[in-house]
Design an enzyme around this catalytic site. Structure first.
Site, mmCIF file in Angstrom:
data_model
loop_
_atom_site.group_PDB
_atom_site.id
_atom_site.type_symbol
_atom_site.label_atom_id
_atom_site.label_comp_id
_atom_site.label_asym_id
_atom_site.label_seq_id
_atom_site.Cartn_x
_atom_site.Cartn_y
_atom_site.Cartn_z
ATOM 1 N N HIS A 1 4.830 0.295 -4.432
ATOM 2 C CA HIS A 1 5.147 1.695 -4.714
ATOM 3 C C HIS A 1 5.505 2.391 -3.385
ATOM 4 O O HIS A 1 4.985 2.014 -2.339
ATOM 5 C CB HIS A 1 3.910 2.334 -5.372
ATOM 6 C CG HIS A 1 4.079 3.780 -5.709
ATOM 7 N ND1 HIS A 1 3.898 4.780 -4.769
ATOM 8 C CD2 HIS A 1 4.409 4.397 -6.861
ATOM 9 C CE1 HIS A 1 4.118 5.952 -5.350
ATOM 10 N NE2 HIS A 1 4.438 5.747 -6.611
ATOM 11 N N ASN B 1 4.534 4.913 -1.884
ATOM 12 C CA ASN B 1 3.426 5.419 -1.086
ATOM 13 C C ASN B 1 2.629 4.322 -0.382
ATOM 14 O O ASN B 1 1.789 4.617 0.463
ATOM 15 C CB ASN B 1 2.449 6.230 -1.960
ATOM 16 C CG ASN B 1 3.007 7.589 -2.312
ATOM 17 O OD1 ASN B 1 4.101 7.940 -1.893
ATOM 18 N ND2 ASN B 1 2.250 8.351 -3.087
ATOM 19 N N LYS B 2 2.845 3.078 -0.752
ATOM 20 C CA LYS B 2 2.061 1.991 -0.158
ATOM 21 C C LYS B 2 2.591 1.631 1.230
ATOM 22 O O LYS B 2 3.643 2.104 1.637
ATOM 23 C CB LYS B 2 2.062 0.782 -1.099
ATOM 24 C CG LYS B 2 1.577 1.118 -2.524
ATOM 25 C CD LYS B 2 0.100 1.491 -2.580
ATOM 26 C CE LYS B 2 -0.286 2.326 -3.775
ATOM 27 N NZ LYS B 2 -0.219 1.707 -5.079
ATOM 28 N N ASN B 3 1.875 0.767 1.965
ATOM 29 C CA ASN B 3 2.253 0.501 3.359
ATOM 30 C C ASN B 3 3.589 -0.232 3.483
ATOM 31 O O ASN B 3 4.217 -0.187 4.532
ATOM 32 C CB ASN B 3 1.158 -0.282 4.080
ATOM 33 C CG ASN B 3 -0.069 0.566 4.322
ATOM 34 O OD1 ASN B 3 -0.322 1.525 3.595
ATOM 35 N ND2 ASN B 3 -0.848 0.232 5.342
ATOM 36 N N ALA B 4 3.999 -0.933 2.424
ATOM 37 C CA ALA B 4 5.336 -1.536 2.371
ATOM 38 C C ALA B 4 5.851 -1.290 0.959
ATOM 39 O O ALA B 4 5.088 -1.371 0.005
ATOM 40 C CB ALA B 4 5.269 -3.027 2.659
#
Ligand SMILES: *Cc1c(COP(=O)(O)O)cnc(C)c1O
Length: 378
Positions: free
Chosen positions: A182, A184-187
């Site tokens: 997603h 918003n995630k780190n990747a």
């Protein structure tokens, strides 16, 4: 304050090479699952120590497929945390099983592993821990319990790409591990997810569960032997995800440095002594997916969020406790059952943290937070 100065909670960082690569995919004549998905899966497999990895079009469906791989269904129980994104428990319901919550440790905000054993029944099939904000759960305790009771483990590692447990990367060992891409995630792959498989899993079955249960053979043969989902990742998304995997370790190092800067300033402003709980100071194993504080019960979180917003700073809530949502209340869950999750869920506040933030942005948030909390009497 000019609106262009608004500091969001998070923001994805897509480089020009990836953008050009996406344009190439769009022009290539093949835009859904294809060669870039294979490349993305290979890069993920390398990242996770050579284990088998399959992609999906969301982290949610990734977990649902993992539960199906584990044969979880009606009558089965899955032990998990009440403090997570609601997807964690929704997927248990989606396969017809029952979520069994165990309260969190209020310091780590992850499932309190000391409470898991008492929740195990003859119907328990899976332990589903969540590495909240990228801080790893106690996996020694979880795998020891799983082994002793013959249970499987599905790690909801949606927030934990690049996090480690005792120096080993989350996903590079263990049982099933599920990640989300997603934005918003780190990747990110815009939307997407991936499942890291244990050695006993059949990747072909994972692929069939991902796409209508279809199996092809020869030039013209096709059969369906299992009910599959429609959860394949497009090559456009895979190209974005592939580009992110070249940079994720750098992103995580920057996040860690920014988290350290937050601690230095929030300590200097005396926030811990003013009743604000800071996260665990883990600069070794967490990927710093989020920097979350817990406000004391006497201040209204929404008022603090509004005051920060008025100063051009975005914040978020991750998460209200799952068991108090109407649908879960209808299943019989009640307030007071998981007091730590309820207290943390009421006071938790996520501050801006993303790799492109400047040190000055951290200072701006810390100063604004200190000022706002003073206005609220802290
Ligand atoms: C993001 C997230 C998910 C779901 O991932 P999606 O890709 O949004 O479907 C599940 N669990 C946790 C803890 C998450 O943060």
């Amino acid at each position: 304050m000019n609106t262009t100065d608004f500091l969001p909670l998070t923001r994805p960082d897509i480089d020009e090479d990836t953008i050009a690569g996406v344009v190439e995919v769009l022009r290539s004549g093949w835009i859904t699952t294809g060669p870039w998905n294979t490349k993305f899966e290979q890069s993920l497999s390398e990242y996770f120590g050579g284990r088998q990895v399959r992609t999906f079009n969301s982290g949610t469906v990734t977990m649902e497929v993992a539960l199906r791989m584990l044969g979880v269904g009606p009558g089965d129980e899955v032990i998990t945390t009440p403090l997570s994104w609601v997807a964690t428990a929704n997927v248990v319901l989606a396969v017809g099983a029952t979520p069994v919550f165990v309260d969190i440790d209020p310091i780590t905000r992850n499932i309190d592993t000391a409470g898991i054993e008492a929740a195990i029944t003859p119907r328990t099939k899976v332990i589903l821990p969540v590495h909240l904000a990228g801080l790893p759960c106690d996996l020694d305790a979880i795998f020891t319990l799983a082994q002793r009771h013959g249970l499987r483990v599905l790690e909801d590692a949606a927030q934990a790409i690049g996090s480690t447990w005792r120096t080993r990367r989350i996903g590079s060992f263990g049982d099933y591990s599920s990640f989300s891409f997603h934005p918003n995630k780190n990747a990110t792959s815009i939307e997407g997810g991936c499942l890291v498989l244990p050695p006993d899993a059949d990747p072909g079955l994972v692929e069939r569960l991902r796409l209508q249960g279809v199996r092809r053979f020869g030039l013209d043969g096709m059969d369906v032997d299992v009910l599959g989902s429609k959860a394949n990742l497009t090559d456009v998304a895979a190209r974005v995800g592939f580009g992110q995997m070249q940079r994720v370790d750098g992103f995580n190092r920057r996040r860690t440095a920014l988290a350290q800067a937050y601690f230095a300033l929030l300590d200097a402003f005396g926030l811990p002594a003013r009743g604000v709980q800071l996260p665990v100071r883990d600069f070794e194993s967490s990927n710093w997916h989020m920097f979350q504080i817990v406000l004391p019960a006497e201040v209204q979180r929404a008022a603090v969020m509004q005051a920060l917003k008025d100063r051009g700073i975005g914040t978020g809530v991750h998460y209200p406790p799952i068991h108090l949502f109407t649908m879960y209340r209808k299943l019989g869950f009640e307030p007071g059952q998981f007091p730590h999750a309820e207290r943390v869920g009421t006071g938790i506040l996520t501050l801006p943290l993303f790799p492109a933030m400047r040190d000055a942005d951290i200072a701006r948030v810390a100063e604004a937070l200190s000022t706002v909390l003073r206005e609220f009497g802290l």
